[in-house]
Write a protein that holds these residues in place. Structure first.
Motif, PDB file in Angstrom:
ATOM      1  N   UNK A 195       0.881  -1.186   0.000  1.00 41.08           N
ATOM      2  CA  UNK A 195       0.000   0.000   0.000  1.00 41.08           C
ATOM      3  C   UNK A 195       0.918   1.236   0.000  1.00 41.08           C
ATOM      4  N   UNK A 196       0.297   2.415   0.067  1.00 40.61           N
ATOM      5  CA  UNK A 196       1.125   3.617   0.189  1.00 40.61           C
ATOM      6  C   UNK A 196       0.659   4.524   1.318  1.00 40.61           C
ATOM      7  N   UNK A 197      -0.466   4.144   1.946  1.00 40.68           N
ATOM      8  CA  UNK A 197      -0.999   4.984   3.021  1.00 40.68           C
ATOM      9  C   UNK A 197      -0.332   4.567   4.335  1.00 40.68           C
ATOM     10  N   UNK A 198       0.416   5.477   4.972  1.00 39.42           N
ATOM     11  CA  UNK A 198       1.230   5.087   6.131  1.00 39.42           C
ATOM     12  C   UNK A 198       0.442   4.398   7.248  1.00 39.42           C
ATOM     13  N   UNK A 199      -0.747   4.946   7.597  1.00 38.40           N
ATOM     14  CA  UNK A 199      -1.467   4.338   8.729  1.00 38.40           C
ATOM     15  C   UNK A 199      -2.003   2.949   8.381  1.00 38.40           C
ATOM     16  N   UNK A 200      -2.291   2.723   7.099  1.00 42.15           N
ATOM     17  CA  UNK A 200      -2.758   1.395   6.690  1.00 42.15           C
ATOM     18  C   UNK A 200      -1.597   0.398   6.705  1.00 42.15           C
ATOM     19  N   UNK A 201      -0.458   0.842   6.252  1.00 44.83           N
ATOM     20  CA  UNK A 201       0.732  -0.020   6.316  1.00 44.83           C
ATOM     21  C   UNK A 201       1.090  -0.312   7.772  1.00 44.83           C
ATOM     22  N   UNK A 202       0.902   0.706   8.624  1.00 43.53           N
ATOM     23  CA  UNK A 202       1.194   0.504  10.049  1.00 43.53           C
ATOM     24  C   UNK A 202       0.255  -0.537  10.647  1.00 43.53           C
ATOM     25  N   UNK A 203      -1.035  -0.460  10.275  1.00 47.15           N
ATOM     26  CA  UNK A 203      -1.998  -1.468  10.756  1.00 47.15           C
ATOM     27  C   UNK A 203      -1.619  -2.867  10.263  1.00 47.15           C
ATOM     28  N   UNK A 204      -1.208  -2.932   8.981  1.00 48.78           N
ATOM     29  CA  UNK A 204      -0.821  -4.235   8.418  1.00 48.78           C
ATOM     30  C   UNK A 204       0.361  -4.819   9.189  1.00 48.78           C
ATOM     31  N   UNK A 205       1.256  -3.945   9.609  1.00 49.70           N
ATOM     32  CA  UNK A 205       2.437  -4.418  10.340  1.00 49.70           C
ATOM     33  C   UNK A 205       2.104  -4.768  11.790  1.00 49.70           C
ATOM     34  N   UNK A 206       1.348  -3.886  12.454  1.00 49.78           N
ATOM     35  CA  UNK A 206       1.103  -4.112  13.885  1.00 49.78           C
ATOM     36  C   UNK A 206      -0.002  -5.143  14.113  1.00 49.78           C
ATOM     37  N   UNK A 207      -1.146  -4.961  13.472  1.00 52.12           N
ATOM     38  CA  UNK A 207      -2.270  -5.886  13.672  1.00 52.12           C
ATOM     39  C   UNK A 207      -2.101  -7.155  12.844  1.00 52.12           C
ATOM     40  N   UNK A 208      -1.500  -7.001  11.647  1.00 52.56           N
ATOM     41  CA  UNK A 208      -1.429  -8.140  10.743  1.00 52.56           C
ATOM     42  C   UNK A 208      -0.083  -8.846  10.721  1.00 52.56           C
ATOM     43  N   UNK A 209       0.880  -8.306  11.423  1.00 50.65           N
ATOM     44  CA  UNK A 209       2.229  -8.896  11.454  1.00 50.65           C
ATOM     45  C   UNK A 209       2.779  -9.159  10.056  1.00 50.65           C
ATOM     46  N   UNK A 210       2.450  -8.265   9.118  1.00 46.05           N
ATOM     47  CA  UNK A 210       2.894  -8.448   7.734  1.00 46.05           C
ATOM     48  C   UNK A 210       4.173  -7.667   7.478  1.00 46.05           C
ATOM     49  N   UNK A 211       4.939  -8.135   6.486  1.00 45.33           N
ATOM     50  CA  UNK A 211       6.090  -7.362   6.001  1.00 45.33           C
ATOM     51  C   UNK A 211       5.540  -6.360   4.989  1.00 45.33           C
ATOM     52  N   UNK A 212       5.752  -5.078   5.231  1.00 42.17           N
ATOM     53  CA  UNK A 212       5.077  -4.076   4.407  1.00 42.17           C
ATOM     54  C   UNK A 212       5.964  -3.569   3.268  1.00 42.17           C
ATOM     55  N   UNK A 213       5.299  -3.211   2.184  1.00 41.96           N
ATOM     56  CA  UNK A 213       5.976  -2.616   1.021  1.00 41.96           C
ATOM     57  C   UNK A 213       5.207  -1.350   0.640  1.00 41.96           C
ATOM     58  N   UNK A 214       5.888  -0.215   0.687  1.00 43.80           N
ATOM     59  CA  UNK A 214       5.254   1.051   0.324  1.00 43.80           C
ATOM     60  C   UNK A 214       5.530   1.301  -1.164  1.00 43.80           C
TER      61      UNK A 214
END
Lengths: 398, 201
Positions: free
Chosen positions: A217-236
């Protein structure tokens, strides 16, 4: 009653309309306690879905209490608390028997219109254009639910609305997207779009045994949710090339499965994304498929591409040759919501998951115009809006 | 000058009569000239007096049950209040029917290895002998075909789920004039085009 009505591209209003009534013996009337704005409502809001008419009541994610039932309703009674799936299913056709509820043969009154375009008609949907039946939606104080014995899921009183509302669409949609990947234990999954469906797809991928999950994604708070709640490796994607990043993370193999949770209004910075945007503005194409192209290119050979994101019509410059060359399996379609509601409710009751983590805004129904704007612009860190038709207005400030 | 004007009038009258005659011929396919000469080109140009429409639909019921339900509910299937006469049982898999000026047949066969049955409907339409047959048939035939398709769709919905889906009468917000007109047209189309069946000769 008050209802959220579409008034033209990028314009909704809360209008006073007649209360719904029983039109068929198998109908029920629900008093809506909570209703949400879905990402796919934004396609309607921006006028991208044909056959939506001014005055149509929007909304397909809702729950509430039964206040009236038709004489042939057997399973529901007045006072029952229910979550209603977004697809309308008759319960009698071969598809309903096979639990493929979104493909219902009989619930779309405008089936002929849908058939002209698609070959065979899809089932009816709440508040999702006349192409899907022209049913009034649930962003209202009351809503009529046809075939009431088939769709609605009775839910216990003890669980707050915010935890079970998303059984109506996005939680099952994310789950089916992950299930469609046919994940083996330890598999890697890349998910385009960290909106509500993408976030639930991330959670569901873990539930189904994934070993690694990449969130794009590119939206910081959504990527943050994916990382914190979803334990995902994020790609902006605004900061790097997605294909390169995924190849780097998988040693050049590519993810075992890819999920396009973006759909027809994909954003991007590459030539093809700009080209799509231009053509869509000129109404030469209906769908911008930048994310889908990326997913096809990135997916490993013999992998699976699952598409829960909504596509509505004609696409252009599709790299089908890459999908063919790599032997990809493509799975897509509207969610067979009812198939998943019961088992996902069990998981919520067992505290395996609390779906309310995605809610960023709780607002009154009257605030729907502001809510739609916030959600479309992704402003004020908006990830999901829940509207409460019965919520009292805030006290006046003196 | 007077004679010139009079000759002009005659010419116009001649042209008008010829034009109307050709229009009549084009629309009806009848030629008064050929008729006066005792010639007929009917074998090349005549319209069929009857035409046949066939549609089929898969319904999620066992064949025998579907056949029985259809036999008992032909008026529902044909959207008519007129009595429907049923005859000529086709070896237990179908029957012939007749209603007012319409007739046809229905055949029901099971799909292998599924709970579905295939219902095949044949409708014989007798074309009238009135004026404007050719033009009318061009319009009528697709309308009748659509009406038959929609009748079958509604019948399937009723047979499988006990009702046909309905949205007429539900609430909505303020419509635009264009939207209201389009939705009215959509509802008319959905209901199988009121009047389409009355167009049967």
């Amino acid at each position: 009653m008050k209802a959220v009505c579409w008034q033209g591209a990028n314009r909704v209003g809360v209008e006073t309309v007649p209360d719904p009534k029983i039109l068929s013996p198998r109908d029920a009337i629900i008093e809506v306690s909570s209703t949400a704005i879905c990402g796919s409502d934004l396609h309607l809001y921006t006028g991208k879905i044909p056959t939506l008419m001014q005055g149509d009541i929007l909304g397909h994610e809702f729950m509430g209490t039964v206040v009236d039932v038709g004489p042939e309703v057997r399973r529901l009674k007045v006072g029952d608390r229910v979550v209603v799936p977004f697809n309308i299913a008759c319960g009698g056709c071969r598809f309903c028997h096979d639990e493929e509820y979104s493909l219902c043969d009989n619930s779309n009154p405008n089936a002929w219109l849908n058939e002209k375009v698609n070959g065979q008609p899809g089932g009816g949907l709440f508040g999702y254009s006349h192409f899907y039946g022209g049913y009034a939606g649930g962003q209202a104080e009351y809503v009529r639910v046809p075939y009431a014995d088939v769709g609605p899921l009775k839910v216990p009183d003890g669980i707050p609305d915010d935890r079970i509302l998303f059984l109506s669409d996005i939680f099952p949609t994310g789950f089916m997207a992950a299930e469609n990947c046919g994940l083996k234990v330890g598999a890697s999954v890349a998910i385009w779009g960290c909106g509500p469906v993408g976030l639930f797809a991330i959670k569901s991928a873990w539930m189904l045994g994934a070993g690694r999950v990449f969130a794009i994604d590119s939206v910081p708070e959504r990527l943050a949710l994916a990382a914190t709640e979803g334990a995902a490796e994020t790609i902006d994607y605004s900061e790097c090339d997605v294909y390169d990043a995924l190849m780097q993370k998988t040693g050049g193999i590519g993810p075992d499965a890819c999920i396009d949770a973006v759909g027809m209004e994909a954003h991007g910075y590459s030539i093809d994304a700009i080209y799509d945007d231009f053509k869509q503005k000129l109404r030469l194409i209906s769908d911008r498929t930048h994310a889908l192209r990326q997913a096809i290119r990135a997916c490993r050979k013999g992998g699976t591409l699952s598409i829960p994101g909504v596509y509505s019509g004609i696409v252009d410059k599709m790299n089908l040759g890459a999908a063919f060359a790599k032997g990809l399996t493509l799975k897509m379609g509207q969610t067979h919501t009812k198939r998943y509601m019961g088992r996902l409710l069990d998981r919520i009751e067992r505290n395996d998951i609390d779906p309310s983590f995605i809610i960023s805004h709780r607002m009154r129904l009257e605030d729907a115009p502001t809510a739609y704007e916030l959600f479309r612009n992704k402003s004020e860190h908006c990830t999901k809006v829940v509207l409460k038709p019965r919520q009292a207005p805030p006290p006046a400030v003196h | 000058m007077w004679r010139g004007a009079r000759s002009n009038q005659r010419q116009r009258l001649l042209f008008a009569t010829t034009g109307l005659g050709l229009l009549y011929r084009g629309l009806t396919g009848r030629c008064p000239g050929y008729r006066a000469a005792g010639r007929s080109t009917a074998k090349h140009l005549s319209l069929p007096e009857r035409y046949e429409l066939k549609r089929s639909i898969a319904i999620n019921l066992p064949a025998r049950e579907l056949l029985n339900r259809t036999r008992l509910n032909m008026r529902r299937l044909l959207d008519t209040t007129q009595p429907v006469a049923i005859s000529n049982d086709q070896g237990g898999s179908g029957f012939m029917w007749e209603c007012a000026n319409e007739r046809g047949s229905i055949r029901v066969t099971p799909f292998p290895d599924t709970s579905l049955s295939l219902m095949e409907v044949r409708l014989d339409v007798t074309s009238g002998s009135g004026l404007f047959d050719k033009s009318r048939l061009k319009v009528e035939r697709p309308l009748v075909k659509f009406a038959l398709t929609e009748s079958l769709r509604r019948f399937k919905a009723w047979a499988e789920s006990g009702e046909a889906p309905v949205t007429t009468g539900q609430p909505h917000g303020q419509r635009s004039m264009l939207g209201a007109t389009l939705l009215g047209a959509l509802a008319a189309r959905r209901s199988g085009i009121p009047g389409a069946r009355e167009m049967y000769p």
